[in-house]
Design an enzyme around this catalytic site. Structure first.
Site, mmCIF file in Angstrom:
data_model
loop_
_atom_site.group_PDB
_atom_site.id
_atom_site.type_symbol
_atom_site.label_atom_id
_atom_site.label_comp_id
_atom_site.label_asym_id
_atom_site.label_seq_id
_atom_site.Cartn_x
_atom_site.Cartn_y
_atom_site.Cartn_z
ATOM 1 N N GLY A 1 51.330 -40.300 37.177
ATOM 2 C CA GLY A 1 50.245 -41.386 37.149
ATOM 3 C C GLY A 1 51.107 -42.717 36.962
ATOM 4 O O GLY A 1 50.617 -43.829 38.090
ATOM 5 N N THR B 1 47.683 -37.593 43.548
ATOM 6 C CA THR B 1 47.952 -36.378 42.632
ATOM 7 C C THR B 1 49.786 -36.796 41.946
ATOM 8 O O THR B 1 50.592 -36.822 43.286
ATOM 9 C CB THR B 1 47.446 -35.701 43.151
ATOM 10 O OG1 THR B 1 47.886 -35.022 41.608
ATOM 11 C CG2 THR B 1 48.174 -35.141 44.216
ATOM 12 N N GLY B 2 49.563 -36.358 41.207
ATOM 13 C CA GLY B 2 51.270 -37.185 40.463
ATOM 14 C C GLY B 2 51.698 -37.315 39.378
ATOM 15 O O GLY B 2 50.689 -38.107 38.496
ATOM 16 N N ARG C 1 45.131 -43.910 27.396
ATOM 17 C CA ARG C 1 45.905 -43.904 28.642
ATOM 18 C C ARG C 1 44.848 -43.270 29.900
ATOM 19 O O ARG C 1 43.663 -42.596 29.732
ATOM 20 C CB ARG C 1 47.235 -43.076 28.922
ATOM 21 C CG ARG C 1 47.870 -43.031 29.794
ATOM 22 C CD ARG C 1 47.906 -41.378 30.847
ATOM 23 N NE ARG C 1 48.505 -41.564 32.020
ATOM 24 C CZ ARG C 1 48.172 -41.279 33.128
ATOM 25 N NH1 ARG C 1 47.113 -40.594 32.851
ATOM 26 N NH2 ARG C 1 49.211 -40.463 34.140
ATOM 27 N N VAL C 2 45.212 -44.644 31.129
ATOM 28 C CA VAL C 2 44.169 -44.184 32.280
ATOM 29 C C VAL C 2 45.806 -44.010 33.088
ATOM 30 O O VAL C 2 46.689 -44.790 33.258
ATOM 31 C CB VAL C 2 44.217 -45.061 32.387
ATOM 32 C CG1 VAL C 2 43.552 -45.420 34.099
ATOM 33 C CG2 VAL C 2 42.671 -46.062 31.637
ATOM 34 N N GLY C 3 45.613 -43.487 33.848
ATOM 35 C CA GLY C 3 46.539 -43.397 35.043
ATOM 36 C C GLY C 3 46.111 -43.806 36.633
ATOM 37 O O GLY C 3 44.946 -44.080 36.325
ATOM 38 N N ASP C 4 46.564 -43.794 37.643
ATOM 39 C CA ASP C 4 46.491 -43.481 38.838
ATOM 40 C C ASP C 4 45.087 -43.629 39.319
ATOM 41 O O ASP C 4 44.057 -43.734 39.937
ATOM 42 C CB ASP C 4 47.203 -43.480 39.967
ATOM 43 C CG ASP C 4 47.819 -41.801 40.621
ATOM 44 O OD1 ASP C 4 48.110 -41.494 38.919
ATOM 45 O OD2 ASP C 4 47.498 -41.825 40.766
ATOM 46 N N THR D 1 44.916 -32.367 39.182
ATOM 47 C CA THR D 1 44.011 -33.425 39.494
ATOM 48 C C THR D 1 43.916 -33.103 41.273
ATOM 49 O O THR D 1 44.120 -31.961 41.662
ATOM 50 C CB THR D 1 44.871 -34.762 39.707
ATOM 51 O OG1 THR D 1 45.586 -34.920 38.369
ATOM 52 C CG2 THR D 1 44.146 -35.634 40.612
HETATM 53 N N1 ASP Z 1 47.693 -38.844 38.863
HETATM 54 C C1 ASP Z 1 47.120 -37.808 37.168
HETATM 55 C C2 ASP Z 1 47.068 -38.761 36.601
HETATM 56 O O1 ASP Z 1 48.501 -39.471 36.600
HETATM 57 C C3 ASP Z 1 47.643 -36.978 36.980
HETATM 58 C C4 ASP Z 1 48.169 -35.704 38.188
HETATM 59 O O2 ASP Z 1 47.147 -35.882 39.166
HETATM 60 O O3 ASP Z 1 48.199 -34.641 37.648
HETATM 61 O O4 ASP Z 1 46.111 -39.430 35.138
#
Ligand code: ASP
Length: 346
Positions: free
Chosen positions: A265, A262-263, A239-242, A211
């Site tokens: 989500g 990032t991480g 699915r929707v992340g952060d 990301t």
């Molecule tokens: N945060 C992103 C998500 O969950 C993925 C990522 O940052 O690696 O979609």
């Protein structure tokens, strides 16, 4: 010498406090921080050649944004420029090179926020927009909404004249193999009857990094933040992340800071990561570093991993993460600069 009139928030009622000379402007701190994703990034998993490619791409993104700030451009323009470079690079999980969802498509999410006005724009699940961060900005500037999803977001893009690319443009062999591996792991976990909601393999912790994000402070003292991603490999059901959620993956407010996350989500949404950092500064008077560290600790306590990049209005930066590594870099008007991948941030 020309005297510049800075329009800062309550500008119109008290113009006398808003006059800043060119010399004052020249002395204001500015700079930016970028990330190219957090995850299980170990030295042994990157060959020197691949590491060099990441470092070069991160530098290119950082310089694209910094050049705009240096010339007196806006933090919003710098954020978009830096992110576009990483969206165009197949190395990152954003734009070209994004991860695949369970159906074999790249579904892209992005968001942006203007710390001066607290205007924001976000898109989720778009499949044909070459640079998703530019559509997020268009949502902010050209629609009356903050977030548009899927097909509707693309209809808006079409209406305002965006160029479309086929989904294949984003797809790479590297990410396709990660999807295949994730599906095999998922099938093996199902056989062992492991709960897919608790196993870390569920979202393929190993394969999802990449990301991208940028936070910037410009010479006028305005903050901005943006984030762009393909989300997580093998994601299902829309699915929707952060990343596209204002307050979770992205937040900016001139009164406090600008943050891009990032991480994993799901955890970042539950903690409300980006806004949580700003809120600690606003309500408790925390420093940027203390607030960012405390928020990442909350993510860790719930079982999540990842990191943030953040900058405050004085140009102080924080880049904490609890994952093995995070692609990251910064450059400040003080002369401080770095590109890092592994280990803990200083
Ligand atoms: N945060 C992103 C998500 O969950 C993925 C990522 O940052 O690696 O979609």
């Amino acid at each position: 010498m020309r005297t510049s009139l800075l329009l800062l928030g309550l500008a119109f009622t008290a113009p006398s406090v808003l006059l800043a000379s060119d010399a004052e402007l020249a002395n204001r701190p500015f700079g930016l921080v970028i990330h190219g994703g957090a995850g299980v990034i170990e030295r042994k998993s990157l060959t020197p050649e691949v590491e060099a490619q990441y470092r070069a791409a991160l530098s290119q993104a950082r310089e694209a944004g910094y050049a705009i700030l240096e010339k007196g451009g806006t933090s919003l323009d710098a954020v978009v420029a830096a992110i576009q470079v990483m969206e165009d690079s197949p190395l990152f999980n954003a734009g070209k090179g994004a991860v695949f969802n369970a159906d074999g498509f790249c579904d892209l999410d992005a968001s942006i926020m203007d710390g001066r006005t607290q205007a924001a724009g976000a898109i989720s699940g778009v499949r044909r927009i070459k640079n998703p961060i530019t559509l997020a900005r268009a949502v902010m500037e050209k629609s009356e909404h903050v977030m548009l999803a899927g097909e509707g977001a693309e209809r808006f893009a079409q209406k305002i004249g965006f160029e479309f690319v086929p989904n294949e443009y984003f797809q790479t062999d590297f990410r396709r193999k990660q999807l295949e591996a994730a599906k095999l792991r998922e099938a093996a976990a199902a056989k062992k009857k492991t709960s897919s909601l608790t196993t870390s393999d569920h979202f393929d912790r190993v394969a999802r990094y990449g990301t991208v994000g940028c936070v910037a402070l410009d010479r006028q003292g305005n903050l901005a933040a943006g984030t762009s991603t393909g989300g997580m490999t093998n994601k299902k059901f829309g699915r929707v992340g952060d990343a596209p959620i204002i307050g979770a993956g992205t937040y900016a407010n001139n009164a406090t800071c600008a943050v891009s996350a990032t991480g994993w989500g799901e955890f970042f949404i539950r903690v409300g990561v980006a806004r949580d950092i700003a809120a600690q500064m606003e309500y408790k008077g925390s420093s940027l570093a203390d607030a960012a560290n405390a928020t990442i600790a909350k993510v860790g306590q719930l079982g999540g991993d990842g990191g943030v990049i953040a900058i405050d209005r004085e140009g102080r930066v924080a880049l904490p993460f609890n994952s093995v590594g995070m692609y990251r870099g910064f450059k400040l008007s003080t002369g401080a600069a770095a590109i890092e991948i592994f280990g803990q941030s200083k």
